[in-house]
Design a protein around this motif. Structure first.
Motif, PDB file in Angstrom:
ATOM      1  N   THR A  91       0.877  -1.165   0.000  1.00 35.05           N
ATOM      2  CA  THR A  91       0.000   0.000   0.000  1.00 35.05           C
ATOM      3  C   THR A  91       0.915   1.216   0.000  1.00 35.05           C
ATOM      4  OG1 THR A  91      -1.651  -1.229   1.260  1.00 35.05           O
ATOM      5  CG2 THR A  91      -1.893   1.163   1.174  1.00 35.05           C
ATOM      6  N   ASN A  92       0.968   1.889  -1.151  1.00 38.52           N
ATOM      7  CA  ASN A  92       1.926   2.965  -1.363  1.00 38.52           C
ATOM      8  C   ASN A  92       1.184   4.268  -1.645  1.00 38.52           C
ATOM      9  OD1 ASN A  92       3.894   4.709  -2.333  1.00 38.52           O
ATOM     10  ND2 ASN A  92       4.879   3.174  -3.616  1.00 38.52           N
ATOM     11  N   PRO A  93       1.339   5.276  -0.775  1.00 39.73           N
ATOM     12  CA  PRO A  93       0.640   6.550  -0.994  1.00 39.73           C
ATOM     13  C   PRO A  93       1.166   7.321  -2.208  1.00 39.73           C
ATOM     14  CG  PRO A  93       2.181   6.764   0.818  1.00 39.73           C
ATOM     15  CD  PRO A  93       2.169   5.306   0.428  1.00 39.73           C
ATOM     16  N   ASN A  94       2.309   6.916  -2.744  1.00 37.09           N
ATOM     17  CA  ASN A  94       2.891   7.598  -3.900  1.00 37.09           C
ATOM     18  C   ASN A  94       2.314   7.111  -5.225  1.00 37.09           C
ATOM     19  OD1 ASN A  94       4.885   9.062  -2.300  1.00 37.09           O
ATOM     20  ND2 ASN A  94       5.772   7.047  -1.973  1.00 37.09           N
ATOM     21  N   GLU A  95       1.615   5.977  -5.212  1.00 34.83           N
ATOM     22  CA  GLU A  95       1.040   5.441  -6.456  1.00 34.83           C
ATOM     23  C   GLU A  95      -0.022   6.388  -6.991  1.00 34.83           C
ATOM     24  OE1 GLU A  95      -0.507   1.477  -6.590  1.00 34.83           O
ATOM     25  OE2 GLU A  95       1.251   0.656  -5.603  1.00 34.83           O
ATOM     26  N   ARG A  96       0.074   6.685  -8.284  1.00 35.32           N
ATOM     27  CA  ARG A  96      -0.919   7.533  -8.940  1.00 35.32           C
ATOM     28  C   ARG A  96      -1.777   6.732  -9.909  1.00 35.32           C
ATOM     29  NH1 ARG A  96      -0.449   9.867  -5.056  1.00 35.32           N
ATOM     30  NH2 ARG A  96       1.063  11.479  -4.694  1.00 35.32           N
ATOM     31  N   ASP A  97      -1.259   5.591 -10.342  1.00 35.88           N
ATOM     32  CA  ASP A  97      -1.972   4.763 -11.295  1.00 35.88           C
ATOM     33  C   ASP A  97      -1.412   3.356 -11.210  1.00 35.88           C
ATOM     34  OD1 ASP A  97      -3.797   4.211 -13.310  1.00 35.88           O
ATOM     35  OD2 ASP A  97      -2.430   4.791 -14.924  1.00 35.88           O
ATOM     36  N   ARG A  98      -2.251   2.379 -11.557  1.00 30.64           N
ATOM     37  CA  ARG A  98      -1.868   0.984 -11.561  1.00 30.64           C
ATOM     38  C   ARG A  98      -2.362   0.356 -12.855  1.00 30.64           C
ATOM     39  NH1 ARG A  98      -0.353  -3.176  -8.216  1.00 30.64           N
ATOM     40  NH2 ARG A  98       0.456  -2.148  -6.388  1.00 30.64           N
ATOM     41  N   CYS A  99      -1.587  -0.571 -13.407  1.00 31.61           N
ATOM     42  CA  CYS A  99      -2.039  -1.222 -14.638  1.00 31.61           C
ATOM     43  C   CYS A  99      -3.215  -2.142 -14.316  1.00 31.61           C
ATOM     44  CB  CYS A  99      -0.897  -1.980 -15.298  1.00 31.61           C
ATOM     45  SG  CYS A  99      -0.361  -3.457 -14.428  1.00 31.61           S
ATOM     46  N   GLY A 100      -3.932  -2.547 -15.336  1.00 32.10           N
ATOM     47  CA  GLY A 100      -5.116  -3.376 -15.156  1.00 32.10           C
ATOM     48  C   GLY A 100      -4.839  -4.723 -14.528  1.00 32.10           C
ATOM     49  N   CYS A 101      -3.669  -5.294 -14.781  1.00 31.65           N
ATOM     50  CA  CYS A 101      -3.360  -6.606 -14.211  1.00 31.65           C
ATOM     51  C   CYS A 101      -2.793  -6.485 -12.798  1.00 31.65           C
ATOM     52  CB  CYS A 101      -2.400  -7.379 -15.114  1.00 31.65           C
ATOM     53  SG  CYS A 101      -0.785  -6.618 -15.279  1.00 31.65           S
ATOM     54  N   GLY A 102      -2.466  -5.266 -12.353  1.00 30.55           N
ATOM     55  CA  GLY A 102      -1.978  -5.061 -11.009  1.00 30.55           C
ATOM     56  C   GLY A 102      -0.511  -5.353 -10.804  1.00 30.55           C
ATOM     57  N   GLU A 103       0.232  -5.590 -11.884  1.00 27.70           N
ATOM     58  CA  GLU A 103       1.645  -5.928 -11.750  1.00 27.70           C
ATOM     59  C   GLU A 103       2.570  -4.724 -11.710  1.00 27.70           C
ATOM     60  OE1 GLU A 103       2.991  -8.999 -11.228  1.00 27.70           O
ATOM     61  OE2 GLU A 103       0.903  -9.628 -11.031  1.00 27.70           O
ATOM     62  N   SER A 104       2.126  -3.578 -12.182  1.00 25.95           N
ATOM     63  CA  SER A 104       3.001  -2.412 -12.183  1.00 25.95           C
ATOM     64  C   SER A 104       2.208  -1.165 -11.798  1.00 25.95           C
ATOM     65  CB  SER A 104       3.688  -2.240 -13.543  1.00 25.95           C
ATOM     66  OG  SER A 104       2.745  -2.002 -14.547  1.00 25.95           O
ATOM     67  N   PHE A 105       2.956  -0.117 -11.467  1.00 31.47           N
ATOM     68  CA  PHE A 105       2.335   1.124 -11.008  1.00 31.47           C
ATOM     69  C   PHE A 105       3.129   2.314 -11.515  1.00 31.47           C
ATOM     70  CE2 PHE A 105       5.520   0.129  -7.869  1.00 31.47           C
ATOM     71  CZ  PHE A 105       5.994   1.367  -7.439  1.00 31.47           C
ATOM     72  N   ARG A 106       2.539   3.509 -11.333  1.00 33.75           N
ATOM     73  CA  ARG A 106       3.165   4.761 -11.737  1.00 33.75           C
ATOM     74  C   ARG A 106       3.082   5.733 -10.545  1.00 33.75           C
ATOM     75  NH1 ARG A 106       1.589   6.179 -17.332  1.00 33.75           N
ATOM     76  NH2 ARG A 106       0.162   4.612 -16.695  1.00 33.75           N
TER      77      ARG A 106
END
Length: 107
Positions: A91-106
């Motif tokens: 659980t990362n407060p810096n995440e702004r977006d996540r891919c549909g499969c949940g494997e990567s984030f931005r």
């Protein structure tokens, strides 16, 4: 550095380190991959590297390379079971977006 390790995650890491018979803790970081850009890396480590940032919670050391801190500062690391699946949950407060499969984030 503000990384939080839940008691459940610490229990899992301690048990795995005991099973391995070696290790000082886990390294938390990110790597460039996936459709959103970054994914989490978590690996068991046998020694602290020069320059590592180290926090200890619930008897477990979490090591972070300073170059990864901007991406994961504030992250909560938990170990969860959901149905037949179990694993680490970030659980990362810096995440702004996540891919549909949940494997990567931005961030």
């Amino acid at each position: 550095m503000n990384i939080h390790l839940s008691e459940a995650a610490a229990r899992h890491v301690r048990a795995h380190l005991a099973k391995r018979g070696a290790g000082v803790g886990v390294r938390l970081g990110v790597k460039t991959t996936g459709c959103s850009g970054l994914s989490y890396e978590l690996e068991y480590v046998d020694a602290v590297a020069p320059g590592d940032l180290v926090i200890e919670q619930h008897g477990v050391k979490v090591l972070v390379d300073p170059k990864n801190l901007a991406f994961i500062d504030g992250t909560e690391l938990d170990y969860v079971r959901e149905g037949l699946n179990e694993g680490f949950k970030f659980t990362n407060p810096n995440e702004r977006d996540r891919c549909g499969c949940g494997e990567s984030f931005r961030v």
